[in-house]
Design a protein around this motif. Structure first.
Motif, PDB file in Angstrom:
ATOM      1  N   SER A 155      26.344 -24.097 -27.962  1.00  0.00           N
ATOM      2  CA  SER A 155      25.369 -23.040 -28.208  1.00  0.00           C
ATOM      3  C   SER A 155      25.591 -21.841 -27.292  1.00  0.00           C
ATOM      4  CB  SER A 155      23.948 -23.585 -28.033  1.00  0.00           C
ATOM      5  OG  SER A 155      23.770 -24.051 -26.709  1.00  0.00           O
ATOM      6  N   ALA A 156      26.368 -22.038 -26.219  1.00  0.00           N
ATOM      7  CA  ALA A 156      26.657 -20.937 -25.313  1.00  0.00           C
ATOM      8  C   ALA A 156      27.474 -19.868 -26.029  1.00  0.00           C
ATOM      9  CB  ALA A 156      27.407 -21.447 -24.082  1.00  0.00           C
ATOM     10  N   GLY A 157      28.239 -20.261 -27.018  1.00  0.00           N
ATOM     11  CA  GLY A 157      29.004 -19.316 -27.829  1.00  0.00           C
ATOM     12  C   GLY A 157      30.285 -18.837 -27.188  1.00  0.00           C
ATOM     13  N   CYS A 158      30.970 -18.008 -27.912  1.00  0.00           N
ATOM     14  CA  CYS A 158      32.246 -17.437 -27.483  1.00  0.00           C
ATOM     15  C   CYS A 158      31.980 -16.299 -26.497  1.00  0.00           C
ATOM     16  CB  CYS A 158      33.009 -16.911 -28.703  1.00  0.00           C
ATOM     17  SG  CYS A 158      34.491 -15.970 -28.266  1.00  0.00           S
ATOM     18  N   ARG A 159      32.628 -16.359 -25.359  1.00  0.00           N
ATOM     19  CA  ARG A 159      32.436 -15.318 -24.338  1.00  0.00           C
ATOM     20  C   ARG A 159      32.947 -13.958 -24.792  1.00  0.00           C
ATOM     21  NH1 ARG A 159      34.111 -18.227 -18.649  1.00  0.00           N
ATOM     22  NH2 ARG A 159      32.679 -19.974 -18.846  1.00  0.00           N
ATOM     23  N   GLY A 160      33.916 -13.944 -25.677  1.00  0.00           N
ATOM     24  CA  GLY A 160      34.442 -12.679 -26.171  1.00  0.00           C
ATOM     25  C   GLY A 160      33.608 -12.083 -27.288  1.00  0.00           C
ATOM     26  N   PRO A 179      30.667 -12.807 -35.034  1.00  0.00           N
ATOM     27  CA  PRO A 179      30.614 -14.229 -35.424  1.00  0.00           C
ATOM     28  C   PRO A 179      31.879 -14.972 -34.984  1.00  0.00           C
ATOM     29  CG  PRO A 179      31.314 -12.912 -37.282  1.00  0.00           C
ATOM     30  CD  PRO A 179      31.010 -11.943 -36.171  1.00  0.00           C
ATOM     31  N   TRP A 180      31.767 -16.278 -34.867  1.00  0.00           N
ATOM     32  CA  TRP A 180      32.928 -17.128 -34.603  1.00  0.00           C
ATOM     33  C   TRP A 180      32.828 -18.346 -35.500  1.00  0.00           C
ATOM     34  CZ3 TRP A 180      29.066 -16.451 -30.927  1.00  0.00           C
ATOM     35  CH2 TRP A 180      28.259 -17.542 -30.695  1.00  0.00           C
ATOM     36  N   VAL A 181      33.948 -19.053 -35.651  1.00  0.00           N
ATOM     37  CA  VAL A 181      33.993 -20.233 -36.516  1.00  0.00           C
ATOM     38  C   VAL A 181      33.854 -21.503 -35.683  1.00  0.00           C
ATOM     39  CG1 VAL A 181      35.376 -21.507 -38.211  1.00  0.00           C
ATOM     40  CG2 VAL A 181      35.401 -19.013 -38.214  1.00  0.00           C
ATOM     41  N   ARG A 182      34.771 -21.734 -34.778  1.00  0.00           N
ATOM     42  CA  ARG A 182      34.766 -22.918 -33.907  1.00  0.00           C
ATOM     43  C   ARG A 182      35.056 -22.470 -32.487  1.00  0.00           C
ATOM     44  NH1 ARG A 182      34.668 -28.393 -36.440  1.00  0.00           N
ATOM     45  NH2 ARG A 182      34.285 -27.849 -38.591  1.00  0.00           N
ATOM     46  N   LEU A 183      34.623 -23.270 -31.522  1.00  0.00           N
ATOM     47  CA  LEU A 183      34.827 -22.923 -30.123  1.00  0.00           C
ATOM     48  C   LEU A 183      35.827 -23.850 -29.460  1.00  0.00           C
ATOM     49  CD1 LEU A 183      31.099 -22.302 -29.124  1.00  0.00           C
ATOM     50  CD2 LEU A 183      32.846 -20.591 -29.685  1.00  0.00           C
ATOM     51  N   ARG A 184      36.584 -23.286 -28.526  1.00  0.00           N
ATOM     52  CA  ARG A 184      37.563 -24.020 -27.732  1.00  0.00           C
ATOM     53  C   ARG A 184      37.291 -23.718 -26.267  1.00  0.00           C
ATOM     54  NH1 ARG A 184      37.907 -26.023 -32.305  1.00  0.00           N
ATOM     55  NH2 ARG A 184      39.441 -25.320 -33.804  1.00  0.00           N
ATOM     56  N   VAL A 201      35.181 -20.372 -22.550  1.00  0.00           N
ATOM     57  CA  VAL A 201      34.880 -20.772 -23.922  1.00  0.00           C
ATOM     58  C   VAL A 201      35.174 -19.592 -24.839  1.00  0.00           C
ATOM     59  CG1 VAL A 201      33.087 -21.507 -25.546  1.00  0.00           C
ATOM     60  CG2 VAL A 201      33.136 -22.449 -23.222  1.00  0.00           C
ATOM     61  N   GLY A 202      36.105 -19.797 -25.765  1.00  0.00           N
ATOM     62  CA  GLY A 202      36.483 -18.758 -26.714  1.00  0.00           C
ATOM     63  C   GLY A 202      36.531 -19.309 -28.122  1.00  0.00           C
ATOM     64  N   CYS A 203      36.605 -18.404 -29.086  1.00  0.00           N
ATOM     65  CA  CYS A 203      36.630 -18.817 -30.489  1.00  0.00           C
ATOM     66  C   CYS A 203      38.052 -19.180 -30.929  1.00  0.00           C
ATOM     67  CB  CYS A 203      36.053 -17.713 -31.373  1.00  0.00           C
ATOM     68  SG  CYS A 203      36.842 -16.109 -31.205  1.00  0.00           S
ATOM     69  N   CYS A 204      38.133 -19.953 -32.001  1.00  0.00           N
ATOM     70  CA  CYS A 204      39.402 -20.456 -32.519  1.00  0.00           C
ATOM     71  C   CYS A 204      40.164 -19.383 -33.291  1.00  0.00           C
ATOM     72  CB  CYS A 204      39.149 -21.653 -33.421  1.00  0.00           C
ATOM     73  SG  CYS A 204      38.320 -21.234 -34.967  1.00  0.00           S
ATOM     74  N   ASP A 205      41.376 -19.711 -33.701  1.00  0.00           N
ATOM     75  CA  ASP A 205      42.219 -18.771 -34.446  1.00  0.00           C
ATOM     76  C   ASP A 205      41.685 -18.460 -35.834  1.00  0.00           C
ATOM     77  OD1 ASP A 205      43.853 -18.611 -32.274  1.00  0.00           O
ATOM     78  OD2 ASP A 205      45.573 -19.602 -33.193  1.00  0.00           O
ATOM     79  N   VAL A 215      40.509 -27.402 -25.251  1.00  0.00           N
ATOM     80  CA  VAL A 215      39.940 -28.550 -25.963  1.00  0.00           C
ATOM     81  C   VAL A 215      38.904 -28.038 -26.963  1.00  0.00           C
ATOM     82  CG1 VAL A 215      38.144 -29.002 -24.229  1.00  0.00           C
ATOM     83  CG2 VAL A 215      38.973 -30.866 -25.631  1.00  0.00           C
ATOM     84  N   SER A 216      38.845 -28.688 -28.119  1.00  0.00           N
ATOM     85  CA  SER A 216      37.874 -28.303 -29.129  1.00  0.00           C
ATOM     86  C   SER A 216      36.471 -28.712 -28.687  1.00  0.00           C
ATOM     87  CB  SER A 216      38.189 -28.973 -30.462  1.00  0.00           C
ATOM     88  OG  SER A 216      37.159 -28.679 -31.391  1.00  0.00           O
ATOM     89  N   LEU A 217      35.510 -27.808 -28.910  1.00  0.00           N
ATOM     90  CA  LEU A 217      34.108 -28.122 -28.632  1.00  0.00           C
ATOM     91  C   LEU A 217      33.331 -28.463 -29.896  1.00  0.00           C
ATOM     92  CD1 LEU A 217      33.163 -25.471 -25.922  1.00  0.00           C
ATOM     93  CD2 LEU A 217      33.815 -27.864 -25.609  1.00  0.00           C
ATOM     94  N   ALA A 218      33.997 -28.440 -31.040  1.00  0.00           N
ATOM     95  CA  ALA A 218      33.327 -28.769 -32.297  1.00  0.00           C
ATOM     96  C   ALA A 218      32.909 -30.242 -32.266  1.00  0.00           C
ATOM     97  CB  ALA A 218      34.242 -28.503 -33.482  1.00  0.00           C
ATOM     98  N   PRO A 219      31.677 -30.550 -32.644  1.00  0.00           N
ATOM     99  CA  PRO A 219      31.212 -31.928 -32.562  1.00  0.00           C
ATOM    100  C   PRO A 219      31.983 -32.896 -33.458  1.00  0.00           C
ATOM    101  CG  PRO A 219      29.583 -30.545 -33.660  1.00  0.00           C
ATOM    102  CD  PRO A 219      30.657 -29.638 -33.155  1.00  0.00           C
ATOM    103  N   ASP A 220      32.624 -32.385 -34.492  1.00  0.00           N
ATOM    104  CA  ASP A 220      33.374 -33.260 -35.398  1.00  0.00           C
ATOM    105  C   ASP A 220      34.876 -33.246 -35.107  1.00  0.00           C
ATOM    106  OD1 ASP A 220      33.624 -30.608 -36.235  1.00  0.00           O
ATOM    107  OD2 ASP A 220      33.761 -31.140 -38.357  1.00  0.00           O
TER     108      ASP A 220
END
Length: 122
Positions: free
Chosen positions: A38-43, A50-55, A63-67, A87-92
């Motif tokens: 929930s902290a989100g992408c720092r960029g 918006p972002w899709v997934r976080l790494r 913490v940044g967003c994925c490609d 590392v992926s932060l996505a719960p799945d």
């Protein structure tokens, strides 16, 4: 403190010669940090983008967003800092990516050759 978690390069059928990663130790030393997604992408956050997934960077915790996200901030952080693994932060998702070696990293499974414990049968 328990035994350090082990990581390994994920199998890749597209690269039958095998792949290696010289940065596995970073995951094992750090314990693969995890931040609240929930902290989100720092960029993206300062711009409301918006972002899709976080790494999360294993070296410094960025913490940044994925490609797949418009900003690609995780890759941008790697390019600027040279920090190799996120590392992926996505719960799945339960994996990491090594940018320089271009490999997925997964948690090592117990050795299949180890005998089962208790009353388990093969």
């Amino acid at each position: 403190m328990g035994e350090a978690e082990r990581w390994e390069v994920a199998p890749d059928a597209g690269r039958p010669e095998g792949r290696a990663c010289s940065h596995l130790g970073l995951l094992e030393e750090s314990g693969a940090p995890g931040a609240a997604p929930s902290a989100g992408c720092r960029g993206c956050a300062p711009h409301g983008a918006p972002w899709v997934r976080l790494r999360q960077c294993v070296t410094c915790g960025y913490v940044g967003c994925c490609d797949s996200s418009p900003g690609r901030h995780s890759y941008g952080h790697h390019a600027r800092s040279g920090h190799p693994v996120a590392v992926s932060l996505a719960p799945d998702e339960d994996w990491a990516w090594c940018f320089p070696d271009e490999v997925f990293l997964v948690r090592a499974r117990p050795d299949a050759a180890d005998p089962p414990t208790g009353g388990e049968r093969y």
